[in-house]
Design an enzyme around this catalytic site. Sequence first.
Site, PDB file in Angstrom:
ATOM      1  N   TYR A  57      -3.215 -15.674 -14.483  1.00  0.00           N
ATOM      2  CA  TYR A  57      -4.422 -16.078 -13.753  1.00  0.00           C
ATOM      3  C   TYR A  57      -5.362 -16.917 -14.616  1.00  0.00           C
ATOM      4  O   TYR A  57      -6.253 -17.584 -14.121  1.00  0.00           O
ATOM      5  CB  TYR A  57      -5.177 -14.857 -13.211  1.00  0.00           C
ATOM      6  CG  TYR A  57      -4.461 -14.130 -12.079  1.00  0.00           C
ATOM      7  CD1 TYR A  57      -3.262 -14.605 -11.558  1.00  0.00           C
ATOM      8  CD2 TYR A  57      -4.991 -12.977 -11.528  1.00  0.00           C
ATOM      9  CE1 TYR A  57      -2.611 -13.935 -10.537  1.00  0.00           C
ATOM     10  CE2 TYR A  57      -4.346 -12.299 -10.497  1.00  0.00           C
ATOM     11  CZ  TYR A  57      -3.146 -12.786 -10.008  1.00  0.00           C
ATOM     12  OH  TYR A  57      -2.510 -12.119  -8.997  1.00  0.00           O
ATOM     13  N   LYS A  78       8.834  -7.761 -16.577  1.00  0.00           N
ATOM     14  CA  LYS A  78      10.021  -8.451 -16.062  1.00  0.00           C
ATOM     15  C   LYS A  78      10.729  -9.004 -17.297  1.00  0.00           C
ATOM     16  O   LYS A  78      10.975 -10.205 -17.426  1.00  0.00           O
ATOM     17  CB  LYS A  78       9.575  -9.551 -15.079  1.00  0.00           C
ATOM     18  CG  LYS A  78      10.685 -10.165 -14.262  1.00  0.00           C
ATOM     19  CD  LYS A  78      11.261  -9.261 -13.204  1.00  0.00           C
ATOM     20  CE  LYS A  78      12.426  -9.945 -12.501  1.00  0.00           C
ATOM     21  NZ  LYS A  78      13.221  -9.045 -11.666  1.00  0.00           N
ATOM     22  N   ASP A  88      10.161  -5.369  -9.998  1.00  0.00           N
ATOM     23  CA  ASP A  88      10.760  -5.269  -8.660  1.00  0.00           C
ATOM     24  C   ASP A  88      11.147  -3.818  -8.361  1.00  0.00           C
ATOM     25  O   ASP A  88      10.904  -3.298  -7.267  1.00  0.00           O
ATOM     26  CB  ASP A  88      11.958  -6.219  -8.508  1.00  0.00           C
ATOM     27  CG  ASP A  88      12.850  -6.286  -9.737  1.00  0.00           C
ATOM     28  OD1 ASP A  88      12.473  -5.740 -10.799  1.00  0.00           O
ATOM     29  OD2 ASP A  88      13.939  -6.867  -9.646  1.00  0.00           O
ATOM     30  N   ASP A 143      -2.225  -6.664  -9.959  1.00  0.00           N
ATOM     31  CA  ASP A 143      -2.938  -7.059  -8.740  1.00  0.00           C
ATOM     32  C   ASP A 143      -2.127  -6.624  -7.517  1.00  0.00           C
ATOM     33  O   ASP A 143      -2.641  -5.985  -6.584  1.00  0.00           O
ATOM     34  CB  ASP A 143      -3.095  -8.598  -8.768  1.00  0.00           C
ATOM     35  CG  ASP A 143      -4.013  -9.115  -7.690  1.00  0.00           C
ATOM     36  OD1 ASP A 143      -4.605  -8.300  -6.967  1.00  0.00           O
ATOM     37  OD2 ASP A 143      -4.140 -10.356  -7.572  1.00  0.00           O
ATOM     38  N   ASP A 158      -2.645  -2.869  -5.124  1.00  0.00           N
ATOM     39  CA  ASP A 158      -2.947  -2.912  -3.687  1.00  0.00           C
ATOM     40  C   ASP A 158      -1.911  -2.114  -2.901  1.00  0.00           C
ATOM     41  O   ASP A 158      -2.251  -1.390  -1.959  1.00  0.00           O
ATOM     42  CB  ASP A 158      -2.972  -4.353  -3.169  1.00  0.00           C
ATOM     43  CG  ASP A 158      -4.379  -4.928  -3.214  1.00  0.00           C
ATOM     44  OD1 ASP A 158      -5.167  -4.461  -4.055  1.00  0.00           O
ATOM     45  OD2 ASP A 158      -4.681  -5.825  -2.405  1.00  0.00           O
TER      46      ASP A 158
END
Length: 363
Positions: A141, A192, A224, A248, A252
Amino acid sequence: MTKKIVVLPGDGIGPEIIAEALKVLDVVSTEMKLGLVFESGLIGGAAYDVYGTPFPQQTIDQVKAADAILLGAVGGPKWEGLDISVRPEKGLLGLRSTLGLFSNLRPAILYPQLADASTLKPEVVSGLDIMIVRELTGGIYFGQPRGVRVLENGEKQGFNTLVYTESEIRRIAHSAFRIAQKRNHKVCSVDKANVLECTELWRQVVTEVGKDYPDVALSHMYVDNAAMQLVRAPKQFDVLVTSNMFGDILSDAAAMLTGSIGMLPSASLDANNKGMYEPIHGSAPDIAGQGVANPLATILSAAMMLRYTFNEIEAADRIEAAVSGALDAGFRTADIYSEGTQKVGTAQMGDAVVAALKGSLHE
Ligand code: NAD
């Protein structure tokens, strides 16, 4: 020693829910002699209306001098037409970057009394209590270079950069391990590493840091698989630590396991555990001023503040138990109401928590 808390109610339902958290903090502070001192300030639209900016210098000075910050919520339709640089949400971003709040703690807790609120089967989520520790100030980000460029063949190409330095990874890892020491002593680091070099480094550094915490069991999981496990068997996790973007998304998903946005607190901490505490929900303009908002996420944020910034574990435990007590007594705000329970407003719910708290303190 006094503990200085700057209270920033903000906009919409912010002042209503903060008032209830303050009632609760007042009781624990007086009865347990915690020495909490409160000072209120302006942020978001409320600050813009007075100073023409959502994060005025007065507030900057206040939060820098504070030990912790308790925030309601910011934003609302009144300020949506403003230039993006002075929108209420900019106040929140300004606060995070001014204080270097790199460690974002998002618990997903499902009180057994509310197991029906989740879209998942009650047996999968009932009693769920996990903590996602998300790196908040680095990663893709913020990485440079970024942008959209035109290639030689005339096609546009968008690009972002995933970057983490060892020190950035190390500090968020320490944060996660320290939190696990206050919980069930398990950290799962999500990356990852099979595809992204940056997260291969993430895994190495988290593993190194883990050696400093022999009382905490460390595991690693690809993102994943973590997404899948979160909806398959979420109770296997205690603390999950991950990068900004993965956090993020996963936080959620985890929040929604509980099905009740009005119940979830959060914290954003710096390296010294100074923190900003707020509910994860927004300013809920659709119900602002009606006295019906659920104050429990904010009350639970206040409990997190006692736990993580002030190390007042007993007081935090008592507040959390009092929230559970109010639910046990059948009180529900509209967002968590179901048949057979008693629908109450914001202030009545705060009073119910205070009553449960006083009951436990005077046992
Ligand atoms: P929201 O979280 O404010 O509301 C979403 C829905 O949940 C609404 O129906 C609302 O009534 C309900 N809700 C939220 N909190 C509740 C509570 N405590 N009790 C009962 N019901 C509750 O999200 P939104 O509608 O997308 O955003 C509204 C405003 O809040 C926007 O201006 C947005 O930018 C801002 N916002 C602020 C923050 C923050 O301050 N951290 C976070 C998210 C959104």
